[in-house]
Design a protein around this motif. Structure first.
Motif, PDB file in Angstrom:
ATOM      1  N   GLU A  54       0.811  -1.220   0.000  1.00 24.88           N
ATOM      2  CA  GLU A  54       0.000   0.000   0.000  1.00 24.88           C
ATOM      3  C   GLU A  54       0.843   1.268   0.000  1.00 24.88           C
ATOM      4  O   GLU A  54       0.317   2.367  -0.241  1.00 24.88           O
ATOM      5  CB  GLU A  54      -0.962   0.013   1.196  1.00 24.88           C
ATOM      6  CG  GLU A  54      -0.303   0.041   2.567  1.00 24.88           C
ATOM      7  CD  GLU A  54      -0.071  -1.336   3.145  1.00 24.88           C
ATOM      8  OE1 GLU A  54      -0.114  -1.464   4.386  1.00 24.88           O
ATOM      9  OE2 GLU A  54       0.154  -2.274   2.362  1.00 24.88           O
ATOM     10  N   LEU A  55       2.137   1.156   0.293  1.00 24.45           N
ATOM     11  CA  LEU A  55       3.008   2.325   0.308  1.00 24.45           C
ATOM     12  C   LEU A  55       3.755   2.402  -1.022  1.00 24.45           C
ATOM     13  O   LEU A  55       4.651   1.609  -1.290  1.00 24.45           O
ATOM     14  CB  LEU A  55       3.977   2.239   1.489  1.00 24.45           C
ATOM     15  CG  LEU A  55       3.295   2.237   2.867  1.00 24.45           C
ATOM     16  CD1 LEU A  55       4.317   2.075   3.967  1.00 24.45           C
ATOM     17  CD2 LEU A  55       2.467   3.499   3.075  1.00 24.45           C
ATOM     18  N   ARG A  56       3.381   3.372  -1.838  1.00 23.20           N
ATOM     19  CA  ARG A  56       3.860   3.428  -3.222  1.00 23.20           C
ATOM     20  C   ARG A  56       4.605   4.730  -3.525  1.00 23.20           C
ATOM     21  O   ARG A  56       4.561   5.220  -4.648  1.00 23.20           O
ATOM     22  CB  ARG A  56       2.674   3.292  -4.176  1.00 23.20           C
ATOM     23  CG  ARG A  56       1.875   1.999  -4.030  1.00 23.20           C
ATOM     24  CD  ARG A  56       0.846   1.895  -5.154  1.00 23.20           C
ATOM     25  NE  ARG A  56       0.190   0.608  -5.178  1.00 23.20           N
ATOM     26  CZ  ARG A  56      -1.047   0.396  -4.743  1.00 23.20           C
ATOM     27  NH1 ARG A  56      -1.751   1.400  -4.247  1.00 23.20           N
ATOM     28  NH2 ARG A  56      -1.594  -0.799  -4.809  1.00 23.20           N
ATOM     29  N   GLU A  57       5.255   5.295  -2.550  1.00 20.67           N
ATOM     30  CA  GLU A  57       5.862   6.609  -2.745  1.00 20.67           C
ATOM     31  C   GLU A  57       6.838   6.634  -3.908  1.00 20.67           C
ATOM     32  O   GLU A  57       6.862   7.595  -4.692  1.00 20.67           O
ATOM     33  CB  GLU A  57       6.555   7.069  -1.458  1.00 20.67           C
ATOM     34  CG  GLU A  57       7.112   8.483  -1.564  1.00 20.67           C
ATOM     35  CD  GLU A  57       7.599   9.025  -0.237  1.00 20.67           C
ATOM     36  OE1 GLU A  57       7.918  10.227  -0.180  1.00 20.67           O
ATOM     37  OE2 GLU A  57       7.643   8.261   0.749  1.00 20.67           O
ATOM     38  N   THR A  58       7.643   5.582  -4.035  1.00 20.89           N
ATOM     39  CA  THR A  58       8.610   5.590  -5.142  1.00 20.89           C
ATOM     40  C   THR A  58       7.908   5.552  -6.496  1.00 20.89           C
ATOM     41  O   THR A  58       8.375   6.177  -7.453  1.00 20.89           O
ATOM     42  CB  THR A  58       9.580   4.402  -5.022  1.00 20.89           C
ATOM     43  OG1 THR A  58       8.845   3.186  -4.940  1.00 20.89           O
ATOM     44  CG2 THR A  58      10.465   4.543  -3.796  1.00 20.89           C
ATOM     45  N   GLU A  59       6.783   4.856  -6.585  1.00 15.55           N
ATOM     46  CA  GLU A  59       6.023   4.829  -7.832  1.00 15.55           C
ATOM     47  C   GLU A  59       5.510   6.221  -8.183  1.00 15.55           C
ATOM     48  O   GLU A  59       5.583   6.654  -9.338  1.00 15.55           O
ATOM     49  CB  GLU A  59       4.838   3.867  -7.719  1.00 15.55           C
ATOM     50  CG  GLU A  59       5.215   2.412  -7.536  1.00 15.55           C
ATOM     51  CD  GLU A  59       3.981   1.553  -7.367  1.00 15.55           C
ATOM     52  OE1 GLU A  59       2.960   1.824  -8.039  1.00 15.55           O
ATOM     53  OE2 GLU A  59       4.015   0.610  -6.553  1.00 15.55           O
ATOM     54  N   TYR A  60       4.992   6.917  -7.173  1.00 16.99           N
ATOM     55  CA  TYR A  60       4.470   8.266  -7.416  1.00 16.99           C
ATOM     56  C   TYR A  60       5.589   9.216  -7.840  1.00 16.99           C
ATOM     57  O   TYR A  60       5.417  10.027  -8.764  1.00 16.99           O
ATOM     58  CB  TYR A  60       3.787   8.806  -6.154  1.00 16.99           C
ATOM     59  CG  TYR A  60       2.649   7.959  -5.638  1.00 16.99           C
ATOM     60  CD1 TYR A  60       1.701   7.429  -6.498  1.00 16.99           C
ATOM     61  CD2 TYR A  60       2.520   7.685  -4.278  1.00 16.99           C
ATOM     62  CE1 TYR A  60       0.655   6.647  -6.014  1.00 16.99           C
ATOM     63  CE2 TYR A  60       1.485   6.908  -3.787  1.00 16.99           C
ATOM     64  CZ  TYR A  60       0.558   6.388  -4.659  1.00 16.99           C
ATOM     65  OH  TYR A  60      -0.462   5.618  -4.186  1.00 16.99           O
ATOM     66  N   LEU A  61       6.731   9.118  -7.171  1.00 21.79           N
ATOM     67  CA  LEU A  61       7.843  10.009  -7.493  1.00 21.79           C
ATOM     68  C   LEU A  61       8.374   9.753  -8.905  1.00 21.79           C
ATOM     69  O   LEU A  61       8.746  10.690  -9.617  1.00 21.79           O
ATOM     70  CB  LEU A  61       8.961   9.841  -6.467  1.00 21.79           C
ATOM     71  CG  LEU A  61       8.675  10.457  -5.086  1.00 21.79           C
ATOM     72  CD1 LEU A  61       9.696   9.965  -4.070  1.00 21.79           C
ATOM     73  CD2 LEU A  61       8.672  11.972  -5.148  1.00 21.79           C
TER      74      LEU A  61
END
Length: 332
Positions: A54-61
């Motif tokens: 559920e933690l997708r910060e790298t995908e968003y960046l």
């Protein structure tokens, strides 16, 4: 991490200089590339979160960096340098290296009397954030969900590693950071929590479980502008989530019945006819609150702009593009 420690990454090696900050899920460090000697910020996530889907910060960046770098809002979102995994004594950690930025807007506001940022600077900051958020919404398909003064940072002069405390730029350049709890705009139902935003920043539709989307970011942006201009919080920052709909009603009037009927948790706050479960005698209209704290120029313009933003029904709330064309922003 230890000060002076060397961390190996795909692009080379980083030396840890000092801690910049921390949160519930990570710590952030000032690091310097040993090859380029450039400074950067490195977020190190807790090991227990490494493989949480559920933690997708790298995908968003990564999406931010590739969606459309020619878009005007691209320069107002924090830029990814690289991400990698690092083995530590507690397990494997995701490390996210981004460009180094300066003070956040909460710190920046303390440079001014009563923490009230001059309205011309507020407008400049708002124009930049509108561009950045339009880039996220329209080009990247991302809802930020956590817009607040501590997640907007000033850019640094070239080569600097700290922001000079005596420098108050006339038109600071800002960037929105921290996509750690963001969401794909077309994947809201799959987001890890339906209660996005800190309670004080929470949009009405989120508070009662009526579903949310990009208008929730618009609501939080309005609260940020209110705080910069007045030097105070529209809703107390320690407010409990159970009190938020009542505070909204005090500021903006009764919730629309159509919105109440959509809320999964409306029965915690409202009766079947839409009246409040616990009626309030007191009213504190937002316009009166602004006049109480703000004594600067363009009071009516500021009030009218925020009244445009704060529509309880998200379907009536203006889009970011609508707001960018608001007459109040056409003047300095």
């Amino acid at each position: 991490m230890k000060l002076g420690e060397i961390v190996a990454a795909p692009s080379g090696r980083y030396q840890v200089i000092r801690k910049l900050g921390w949160g519930e899920y990570s710590t952030v460090w000032l690091v310097r590339s040993q090859s380029s000697q450039n400074y950067a910020a490195m977020k190190v996530m807790k090991a227990v979160l490494t493989d949480r889907p559920e933690l997708r910060e790298t995908e968003y960046l990564r999406r931010v960096m590739t969606a459309d770098p020619t878009h005007p809002g691209f320069q107002h979102i924090s830029h990814l340098i690289e991400d990698f995994r690092f083995e530590g004594p507690n397990g494997e950690h995701v490390c996210i290296v981004t460009e180094l930025l300066g003070q956040n807007l909460h710190q920046y506001s303390k440079r001014f009397p009563r923490h009230q940022v001059p309205i011309a600077i507020v407008k400049s900051i708002l124009r930049q954030l509108l561009a950045g958020l339009m880039y996220l919404h329209e080009k990247c398909n991302i809802i930020h969900t956590d817009i607040k003064t501590t997640n907007v940072l000033l850019t640094l002069p070239d080569g600097a590693t700290t922001t000079p405390i005596n420098l108050i730029p006339d038109k600071p350049t800002v960037k929105l950071i921290d996509l750690g709890v963001a969401c794909w705009a077309d994947g809201v139902d799959d987001h890890w929590t339906e209660f996005i935003q800190n309670p004080a920043l929470r949009a009405p539709e989120v508070s009662i479980g009526a579903g949310w989307g990009t208008p929730a970011d618009v609501w939080s942006l309005g609260i940020l502008i209110f705080e910069l201009a007045t030097g105070t919080f529209m809703v107390p920052d320690d407010a409990h989530e159970i009190s938020i709909p009542y505070m909204h009603a005090m500021l903006f009037g009764p919730y629309p019945l159509a919105l109440i009927k959509k809320g999964k948790y409306s029965d915690a706050f409202f009766k079947e006819d839409g009246s409040q479960l616990y009626p309030q005698d007191a009213q504190a209209p937002m316009a009166d609150t602004i006049r109480q704290f703000y004594k600067g120029p363009d009071l009516e313009g500021l009030t009218q702009f925020l009244e445009t933003v704060f529509r309880l029904d998200p379907e009536e709330r203006p889009t970011l593009r609508n707001l960018s064309q608001h007459p109040w922003l056409s003047t300095t």
